[in-house]
Design a protein around this motif. Structure first.
Motif, PDB file in Angstrom:
ATOM      1  N   GLN A   9       0.834  -1.208   0.000  1.00 26.68           N
ATOM      2  CA  GLN A   9       0.000   0.000   0.000  1.00 26.68           C
ATOM      3  C   GLN A   9       0.868   1.259   0.000  1.00 26.68           C
ATOM      4  OE1 GLN A   9      -2.490  -1.003   3.452  1.00 26.68           O
ATOM      5  NE2 GLN A   9      -4.299  -0.818   2.148  1.00 26.68           N
ATOM      6  N   LYS A  10       1.916   1.238   0.830  1.00 27.53           N
ATOM      7  CA  LYS A  10       2.822   2.395   0.906  1.00 27.53           C
ATOM      8  C   LYS A  10       3.526   2.631  -0.427  1.00 27.53           C
ATOM      9  CE  LYS A  10       3.827   2.081   5.879  1.00 27.53           C
ATOM     10  NZ  LYS A  10       4.872   1.764   6.901  1.00 27.53           N
ATOM     11  N   TRP A  11       4.069   1.542  -1.002  1.00 29.80           N
ATOM     12  CA  TRP A  11       4.771   1.673  -2.280  1.00 29.80           C
ATOM     13  C   TRP A  11       3.844   2.224  -3.362  1.00 29.80           C
ATOM     14  CZ3 TRP A  11       9.664   2.061  -2.446  1.00 29.80           C
ATOM     15  CH2 TRP A  11      10.520   1.263  -1.710  1.00 29.80           C
ATOM     16  N   ASN A  15       1.015   3.949  -3.070  1.00 28.34           N
ATOM     17  CA  ASN A  15       0.635   5.339  -2.811  1.00 28.34           C
ATOM     18  C   ASN A  15       1.745   6.312  -3.217  1.00 28.34           C
ATOM     19  OD1 ASN A  15      -1.853   4.598  -1.785  1.00 28.34           O
ATOM     20  ND2 ASN A  15      -1.174   4.577   0.343  1.00 28.34           N
ATOM     21  N   ILE A  16       2.985   5.917  -2.918  1.00 23.20           N
ATOM     22  CA  ILE A  16       4.130   6.776  -3.287  1.00 23.20           C
ATOM     23  C   ILE A  16       4.276   6.847  -4.796  1.00 23.20           C
ATOM     24  CG2 ILE A  16       6.654   6.966  -3.224  1.00 23.20           C
ATOM     25  CD1 ILE A  16       6.520   5.651  -0.414  1.00 23.20           C
ATOM     26  N   LYS A  40      10.142   9.599   1.035  1.00 24.06           N
ATOM     27  CA  LYS A  40       9.335   8.489   1.553  1.00 24.06           C
ATOM     28  C   LYS A  40       9.902   7.144   1.065  1.00 24.06           C
ATOM     29  CE  LYS A  40       5.054  11.230   1.514  1.00 24.06           C
ATOM     30  NZ  LYS A  40       3.724  11.383   0.883  1.00 24.06           N
ATOM     31  N   LEU A  61      11.575   4.024   3.342  1.00 18.89           N
ATOM     32  CA  LEU A  61      11.211   2.615   3.221  1.00 18.89           C
ATOM     33  C   LEU A  61      12.451   1.752   2.961  1.00 18.89           C
ATOM     34  CD1 LEU A  61       7.888   2.568   1.151  1.00 18.89           C
ATOM     35  CD2 LEU A  61       8.211   1.895   3.519  1.00 18.89           C
TER      36      LEU A  61
END
Length: 251
Positions: A161-163, A165-166, A191, A195
């Protein structure tokens, strides 16, 4: 002796007429055929069909079923062991597919509309996980490999999800024509940096000092969710970010 037309037999057994005709065609379950070309089945066919259904349920091919069909005593051990190995592989595949779906569903909650290339990249990352792990072992320490791959399913979902979104944010900035060195782009790159640090540690030289010609071919073959132009733009953004970090460290 009770006899059944093909329609009656299909209704009684729950097997379609088309399937019964196919079984007859391949010599697996042959009915009595009259001079007028009518087909009839008997209770003996019921017994044979039950054997077929049972063996088919555990995954045996119709060719193997045909071999066992007329035998009263079955020596199935080797076939069962072989079939179990196939089912184990199939279970691993299904488990992996469920992981892919869980990740894609979690991402789709936050990103209602997402580029097909992002979804393809997520799916491919699971398909090529073992190949990626083997390739990375050639350039990264074992403990780093463990931090990257030995995480729970929940952690994997949050990480993806983080990857995503970035990368969605970076793609949006790229499409707007924002310079790689701009504050907005560098904030996003920061960001990504955070990570990477969470896996590799503060010393990113493990990654930054790797030359492209030193990368394993399996890693170079992995598809990118970005166009060639966007990849160049991102490379510039990363290069600028690492330059800023070096200047900061030198004081």
């Amino acid at each position: 002796m009770i006899k059944y037309s093909i329609g009656q037999f299909a209704k009684k057994t729950g097997v379609t007429i088309r399937t019964l005709r196919y079984y007859e065609e391949i010599g697996l379950l042959i009915p009595e055929c009259t001079k007028t070309n009518r087909r009839f089945y008997y209770d003996s066919h019921l017994s044979s069909l039950q054997k077929i259904i049972s063996l088919k349920y555990i995954g045996l091919s119709l060719e193997k079923i045909k071999k066992y069909l007329n035998e009263e005593v079955w020596d199935l051990r080797q076939s069962l062991l072989f079939q179990r190995q196939i089912m184990e592989k199939e279970r691993e595949k299904l488990t992996n597919i469920i992981k892919v779906l869980d990740n894609a569903l979690a991402i789709s909650k936050e990103q209602k509309e997402l580029s097909s290339s992002i979804y393809v990249a997520i799916i491919d990352s699971f398909q090529t996980e073992e190949k990626s792990k083997k390739a990375l072992k050639q350039i990264l320490p074992e403990d780093t490999i463990d931090r990257i791959f030995n995480i729970s399913d929940e952690e994997q979902i949050l990480l993806n999800q983080k990857w995503v979104n970035i990368f969605v944010e970076l793609t949006d900035l790229y499409k707007k024509g924002i310079e790689p060195s701009s504050l907005l782009v560098q904030k996003c790159i920061g960001k990504v940096y955070d990570l990477l640090v969470s896996f590799v540690g503060e010393d990113l030289s493990l990654i930054t000092e790797i030359k492209e010609e030193d990368l394993p071919q399996d890693l170079l073959k992995l598809p990118s969710p970005f166009s060639e132009e966007q990849q160049k733009w991102m490379d510039e953004a990363f290069e600028h970010h690492f330059t800023l970090i070096e200047k900061k460290e030198k004081g």
